[in-house]
Scaffold this motif. Sequence first.
Motif, PDB file in Angstrom:
ATOM      1  N   SER A 236      38.840  22.551 -18.200  1.00  0.00           N
ATOM      2  CA  SER A 236      38.537  22.747 -16.782  1.00  0.00           C
ATOM      3  C   SER A 236      37.933  24.135 -16.559  1.00  0.00           C
ATOM      4  O   SER A 236      37.115  24.327 -15.669  1.00  0.00           O
ATOM      5  N   LEU A 237      38.308  25.100 -17.411  1.00  0.00           N
ATOM      6  CA  LEU A 237      37.675  26.427 -17.345  1.00  0.00           C
ATOM      7  C   LEU A 237      36.203  26.320 -17.764  1.00  0.00           C
ATOM      8  O   LEU A 237      35.312  26.869 -17.114  1.00  0.00           O
ATOM      9  N   HIS A 238      35.958  25.550 -18.844  1.00  0.00           N
ATOM     10  CA  HIS A 238      34.601  25.431 -19.379  1.00  0.00           C
ATOM     11  C   HIS A 238      33.657  24.680 -18.437  1.00  0.00           C
ATOM     12  O   HIS A 238      32.444  24.815 -18.524  1.00  0.00           O
ATOM     13  N   GLN A 239      34.247  23.878 -17.542  1.00  0.00           N
ATOM     14  CA  GLN A 239      33.384  23.203 -16.562  1.00  0.00           C
ATOM     15  C   GLN A 239      32.792  24.206 -15.580  1.00  0.00           C
ATOM     16  O   GLN A 239      31.742  23.974 -14.985  1.00  0.00           O
ATOM     17  N   LEU A 240      33.469  25.346 -15.431  1.00  0.00           N
ATOM     18  CA  LEU A 240      33.007  26.361 -14.477  1.00  0.00           C
ATOM     19  C   LEU A 240      32.332  27.542 -15.164  1.00  0.00           C
ATOM     20  O   LEU A 240      31.448  28.179 -14.602  1.00  0.00           O
ATOM     21  N   ILE A 241      32.775  27.860 -16.376  1.00  0.00           N
ATOM     22  CA  ILE A 241      32.154  28.952 -17.136  1.00  0.00           C
ATOM     23  C   ILE A 241      31.824  28.427 -18.525  1.00  0.00           C
ATOM     24  O   ILE A 241      32.709  27.993 -19.264  1.00  0.00           O
ATOM     25  N   GLN A 242      30.550  28.446 -18.878  1.00  0.00           N
ATOM     26  CA  GLN A 242      30.143  27.844 -20.148  1.00  0.00           C
ATOM     27  C   GLN A 242      30.762  28.572 -21.344  1.00  0.00           C
ATOM     28  O   GLN A 242      30.847  29.807 -21.351  1.00  0.00           O
ATOM     29  N   PRO A 243      31.197  27.804 -22.360  1.00  0.00           N
ATOM     30  CA  PRO A 243      31.831  28.388 -23.549  1.00  0.00           C
ATOM     31  C   PRO A 243      30.939  29.433 -24.230  1.00  0.00           C
ATOM     32  O   PRO A 243      31.449  30.359 -24.857  1.00  0.00           O
ATOM     33  N   GLU A 244      29.617  29.319 -24.071  1.00  0.00           N
ATOM     34  CA  GLU A 244      28.699  30.296 -24.687  1.00  0.00           C
ATOM     35  C   GLU A 244      28.917  31.693 -24.112  1.00  0.00           C
ATOM     36  O   GLU A 244      28.496  32.687 -24.700  1.00  0.00           O
ATOM     37  N   CYS A 245      29.549  31.779 -22.940  1.00  0.00           N
ATOM     38  CA  CYS A 245      29.748  33.080 -22.279  1.00  0.00           C
ATOM     39  C   CYS A 245      31.140  33.635 -22.543  1.00  0.00           C
ATOM     40  O   CYS A 245      31.478  34.713 -22.049  1.00  0.00           O
ATOM     41  N   LEU A 246      31.976  32.891 -23.297  1.00  0.00           N
ATOM     42  CA  LEU A 246      33.390  33.265 -23.403  1.00  0.00           C
ATOM     43  C   LEU A 246      33.789  33.601 -24.837  1.00  0.00           C
ATOM     44  O   LEU A 246      33.298  32.990 -25.790  1.00  0.00           O
ATOM     45  N   PRO A 247      34.723  34.560 -24.999  1.00  0.00           N
ATOM     46  CA  PRO A 247      35.247  34.845 -26.339  1.00  0.00           C
ATOM     47  C   PRO A 247      36.184  33.730 -26.813  1.00  0.00           C
ATOM     48  O   PRO A 247      36.608  32.890 -26.020  1.00  0.00           O
ATOM     49  N   SER A 248      36.492  33.764 -28.093  1.00  0.00           N
ATOM     50  CA  SER A 248      37.262  32.657 -28.689  1.00  0.00           C
ATOM     51  C   SER A 248      38.649  32.480 -28.065  1.00  0.00           C
ATOM     52  O   SER A 248      39.172  31.376 -28.046  1.00  0.00           O
TER      53      SER A 248
END
Length: 327
Positions: A236-248
Amino acid sequence: MMTHLHAGLSSETTEKARLELNENPDTLHQDIQQVRDMIVTRPDIGFLRTDDDFILRFLRARKFDQVETFRLLAQYFQFRQQNLDMFQSFKVDDPGIKRALMDGFPGVLETPDQHGRKILILFASNWDQSRNSFTDILRAILLSLEVLIENPELQINGFILIIDWSNFSFKQASKLTPNILKLAIEGLQDSFPARFGGIHFVNQPWYIHAMYTIIKPFLKDKTRKRIFLHGNNLNSLHQLIQPECLPSEFGGTLPPYDMGIWARTLLGPDYNDETEYTLTYDALHVRENCGGGGGDKDMMKRSQSAVEPGTLRQTDRDTSTPLLALD
């Protein structure tokens, strides 16, 4: 007519400001002046900065509604007036602020999200309460925002805040008193010229949920709509912020977040504890590249040195009744 106030903005962002914020380059100077003309109505407040660039960030934060803009500008200086202890030594090398920054409060990701918003992250369990007061963490966050908001792209695109509550203990949570939470809400929601596009809670335990219920009445509707409680559902987080923008740590494709990187950015690559250095509003040494390289371990070690007794503020607000009392 492009003014110097639009210098450095991409055409995409200029267009976004027009569509989302009602920004009109042709009336910019009048808009700013009309806000400035309201200052005489509040002789009880010291407006310490009233230049065009400064007022413009408040207009952008309130979509060019001049009355709301002025209210925010007044609140900004009033908050500083009412909490003088917080802003006495409001600079990167203040011992309390520096310790909070070194411990990763806040973390600031280099990569913006897919909407150009700057991502701030807080790993709540890293709060060592013997080292950092809540007030110092709040001061470090406000100072970081102060530096970041100098960038006109971020005045328009805004910020995202992700708070990871994994391993945040009940004992730590009991230190989050209503008074200090209210202080944080006042400082961030009501008194700072930034657009917050979303506040994301991840891995929150039940007692943080309980705390959220208690502070809800202090939140504006607009803020409430932007708070997302994801629990351990990273999808649900990735639906709002793309995984390409997030650390592991948040299931993203970027490497794990390096806690010291923002502190090093602010303190400058040549920083050592002996350097006399004060952050001005210009923050000129903050460059796109984040310094880094060797020496970080030493820096972390040094930052852990014991506090001289005089540096912990007596007026700290961490002493009022706990939200969640342990029987």
